[in-house]
Design a protein around this motif. Structure first.
Motif, mmCIF file in Angstrom:
data_model
loop_
_atom_site.group_PDB
_atom_site.id
_atom_site.type_symbol
_atom_site.label_atom_id
_atom_site.label_comp_id
_atom_site.label_asym_id
_atom_site.label_seq_id
_atom_site.Cartn_x
_atom_site.Cartn_y
_atom_site.Cartn_z
ATOM 1 N N ASP A 47 0.590 -1.064 -0.270
ATOM 2 C CA ASP A 47 0.065 -0.141 -0.150
ATOM 3 C C ASP A 47 0.634 1.486 -0.126
ATOM 4 O OD1 ASP A 47 -2.677 -1.003 0.714
ATOM 5 O OD2 ASP A 47 -1.673 -2.050 1.814
ATOM 6 N N ASN A 48 2.414 1.036 -0.533
ATOM 7 C CA ASN A 48 2.724 2.289 -0.731
ATOM 8 C C ASN A 48 2.644 2.544 -2.239
ATOM 9 O OD1 ASN A 48 4.419 2.260 1.386
ATOM 10 N ND2 ASN A 48 5.136 0.302 1.243
ATOM 11 N N TYR A 49 2.701 4.379 -2.411
ATOM 12 C CA TYR A 49 2.049 5.321 -3.540
ATOM 13 C C TYR A 49 3.428 6.089 -3.544
ATOM 14 C CZ TYR A 49 -3.108 3.132 -3.546
ATOM 15 O OH TYR A 49 -3.391 2.561 -3.078
ATOM 16 N N HIS A 50 3.643 6.119 -4.860
ATOM 17 C CA HIS A 50 4.890 6.502 -5.489
ATOM 18 C C HIS A 50 3.967 7.683 -6.566
ATOM 19 C CE1 HIS A 50 9.148 5.643 -3.629
ATOM 20 N NE2 HIS A 50 7.642 5.443 -2.805
ATOM 21 N N TYR A 51 3.954 9.288 -6.319
ATOM 22 C CA TYR A 51 3.271 9.061 -7.271
ATOM 23 C C TYR A 51 3.607 11.127 -7.468
ATOM 24 C CZ TYR A 51 -0.039 11.105 -3.781
ATOM 25 O OH TYR A 51 -1.015 11.105 -2.398
ATOM 26 N N TYR A 76 2.388 6.554 -10.575
ATOM 27 C CA TYR A 76 1.891 6.652 -11.351
ATOM 28 C C TYR A 76 2.268 8.412 -11.542
ATOM 29 C CZ TYR A 76 -1.297 8.184 -8.042
ATOM 30 O OH TYR A 76 -2.380 8.231 -6.484
ATOM 31 N N ASN A 77 1.747 8.600 -12.221
ATOM 32 C CA ASN A 77 1.729 10.429 -12.893
ATOM 33 C C ASN A 77 3.982 10.622 -12.598
ATOM 34 O OD1 ASN A 77 -0.704 10.057 -14.233
ATOM 35 N ND2 ASN A 77 -1.250 10.700 -11.890
ATOM 36 N N ASN A 78 4.386 10.505 -12.929
ATOM 37 C CA ASN A 78 6.386 10.095 -12.600
ATOM 38 C C ASN A 78 6.565 10.305 -13.755
ATOM 39 O OD1 ASN A 78 5.944 9.776 -9.699
ATOM 40 N ND2 ASN A 78 5.522 7.486 -10.186
ATOM 41 N N THR A 79 7.640 11.071 -13.694
ATOM 42 C CA THR A 79 8.646 11.382 -14.867
ATOM 43 C C THR A 79 9.743 10.896 -14.046
ATOM 44 O OG1 THR A 79 7.871 13.397 -14.958
ATOM 45 C CG2 THR A 79 9.627 13.489 -16.358
ATOM 46 N N LEU A 80 10.052 9.813 -15.399
ATOM 47 C CA LEU A 80 11.238 8.863 -14.923
ATOM 48 C C LEU A 80 12.716 8.855 -16.007
ATOM 49 C CD1 LEU A 80 9.892 5.481 -14.232
ATOM 50 C CD2 LEU A 80 11.141 6.763 -12.673
ATOM 51 N N VAL A 81 13.765 9.948 -15.920
ATOM 52 C CA VAL A 81 15.162 10.103 -16.525
ATOM 53 C C VAL A 81 15.693 8.821 -15.696
ATOM 54 C CG1 VAL A 81 16.893 11.738 -16.826
ATOM 55 C CG2 VAL A 81 14.707 12.314 -16.218
ATOM 56 N N MET A 82 16.133 7.718 -16.521
ATOM 57 C CA MET A 82 16.803 6.318 -16.546
ATOM 58 C C MET A 82 18.410 6.321 -17.237
ATOM 59 S SD MET A 82 13.521 4.277 -16.135
ATOM 60 C CE MET A 82 13.646 3.193 -17.716
ATOM 61 N N THR A 83 18.852 6.104 -16.523
ATOM 62 C CA THR A 83 20.314 5.687 -16.975
ATOM 63 C C THR A 83 20.153 3.968 -17.690
ATOM 64 O OG1 THR A 83 20.894 4.575 -14.567
ATOM 65 C CG2 THR A 83 21.569 7.047 -15.330
ATOM 66 N N GLY A 84 19.567 3.407 -17.694
ATOM 67 C CA GLY A 84 18.764 2.410 -18.171
ATOM 68 C C GLY A 84 17.238 2.450 -19.199
ATOM 69 N N ASN A 85 16.809 1.252 -19.438
ATOM 70 C CA ASN A 85 16.090 0.850 -20.101
ATOM 71 C C ASN A 85 14.445 0.511 -19.548
ATOM 72 O OD1 ASN A 85 17.061 2.450 -22.299
ATOM 73 N ND2 ASN A 85 18.219 0.345 -22.906
ATOM 74 N N GLN A 122 3.504 -1.723 -21.342
ATOM 75 C CA GLN A 122 2.278 -1.412 -21.124
ATOM 76 C C GLN A 122 1.275 -0.621 -20.543
ATOM 77 O OE1 GLN A 122 1.090 -4.604 -23.373
ATOM 78 N NE2 GLN A 122 3.046 -4.212 -24.148
ATOM 79 N N SER A 123 1.933 0.017 -20.111
ATOM 80 C CA SER A 123 0.711 0.817 -18.381
ATOM 81 C C SER A 123 0.661 2.111 -18.953
ATOM 82 C CB SER A 123 1.673 1.175 -17.373
ATOM 83 O OG SER A 123 2.847 1.341 -18.004
ATOM 84 N N PRO A 124 -0.639 2.057 -19.067
ATOM 85 C CA PRO A 124 -1.447 2.937 -19.856
ATOM 86 C C PRO A 124 -1.327 4.598 -19.414
ATOM 87 C CG PRO A 124 -3.364 1.369 -18.361
ATOM 88 C CD PRO A 124 -1.633 1.534 -18.145
ATOM 89 N N GLY A 125 -1.350 5.256 -20.439
ATOM 90 C CA GLY A 125 -0.550 6.542 -20.697
ATOM 91 C C GLY A 125 0.723 6.705 -20.206
ATOM 92 N N THR A 126 1.453 5.202 -20.973
ATOM 93 C CA THR A 126 2.909 5.846 -20.660
ATOM 94 C C THR A 126 3.727 6.149 -21.768
ATOM 95 O OG1 THR A 126 3.320 4.802 -18.462
ATOM 96 C CG2 THR A 126 5.158 4.662 -20.057
ATOM 97 N N THR A 127 4.474 7.410 -21.393
ATOM 98 C CA THR A 127 5.316 7.407 -23.066
ATOM 99 C C THR A 127 6.648 7.841 -22.825
ATOM 100 O OG1 THR A 127 5.025 9.697 -22.658
ATOM 101 C CG2 THR A 127 3.247 9.658 -23.375
ATOM 102 N N VAL A 128 7.284 6.993 -23.528
ATOM 103 C CA VAL A 128 9.120 6.739 -23.864
ATOM 104 C C VAL A 128 9.312 7.840 -24.765
ATOM 105 C CG1 VAL A 128 10.823 5.490 -23.369
ATOM 106 C CG2 VAL A 128 8.384 4.789 -22.968
ATOM 107 N N HIS A 129 10.423 8.604 -24.499
ATOM 108 C CA HIS A 129 11.659 9.686 -25.564
ATOM 109 C C HIS A 129 12.753 9.355 -24.949
ATOM 110 C CE1 HIS A 129 7.723 11.603 -24.960
ATOM 111 N NE2 HIS A 129 7.197 11.001 -23.417
#
Length: 147
Positions: A47-51, A76-85, A122-129
């Motif tokens: 029951d931990n939420y990160h948003y 959800y509704n997070n912005t991820l700047v990742m070093t991996g994929n 597969q998560s709804p509304g997720t975009t990758v750039h």
């Protein structure tokens, strides 16, 4: 836990460690820099939420243990700047207590990502750039932290 600026500079694991039974944390509107992953939850946490967070230069978005139905974690509704994929992985990727994941803005070195073994995510509304400029990340942090 909200409106914080975390720098993970020792034992680069994660900025917030939901571990050992952690439950009912709402981690939101934070700027978290560095670390192996944005959200970690294991050893019975639930029951931990990160948003609404910005994760800067993390290895992946989340790694979560299995959850009971009705006690899922959420990312959800997070912005991820990742070093991996890899956006996320772990036991929370499937089953009746599958982690709730949606509406992520994901930035990777290649502009491509996997999520729980799926490519594209597969998560709804997720975009990758592809990775943004550092100045853009700083601007997002300033807005988030009301600076």
């Amino acid at each position: 836990m909200s409106h914080n600026f975390f720098i993970d500079n020792y034992n680069l694991q994660e900025g917030v460690d939901n571990d050992d039974g952690s439950a009912y944390y709402h981690t939101h509107d934070n700027f978290l820099v560095s670390g192996n992953q944005g959200m970690k939850n294991d050893f019975g946490g639930h029951d931990n939420y990160h948003y609404n967070n910005v994760y800067g230069y993390v290895g992946k978005g989340f790694g979560i243990c299995s959850q009971l139905a009705g006690h899922e974690d959420a990312f959800y509704n997070n912005t991820l700047v990742m070093t991996g994929n890899d956006i996320g992985s772990g036991e929370g990727c499937s089953g009746p207590g599958k982690t709730i994941v949606h509406d992520l803005k994901v930035y990777t070195p290649t502009g491509k990502a996997t999520e729980c073994g799926h490519s594209p995510p597969q998560s709804p509304g997720t975009t990758v750039h592809k990775l943004p400029a550092d100045e853009d990340i700083i601007a997002w942090a300033k807005v988030l932290l009301r600076m």
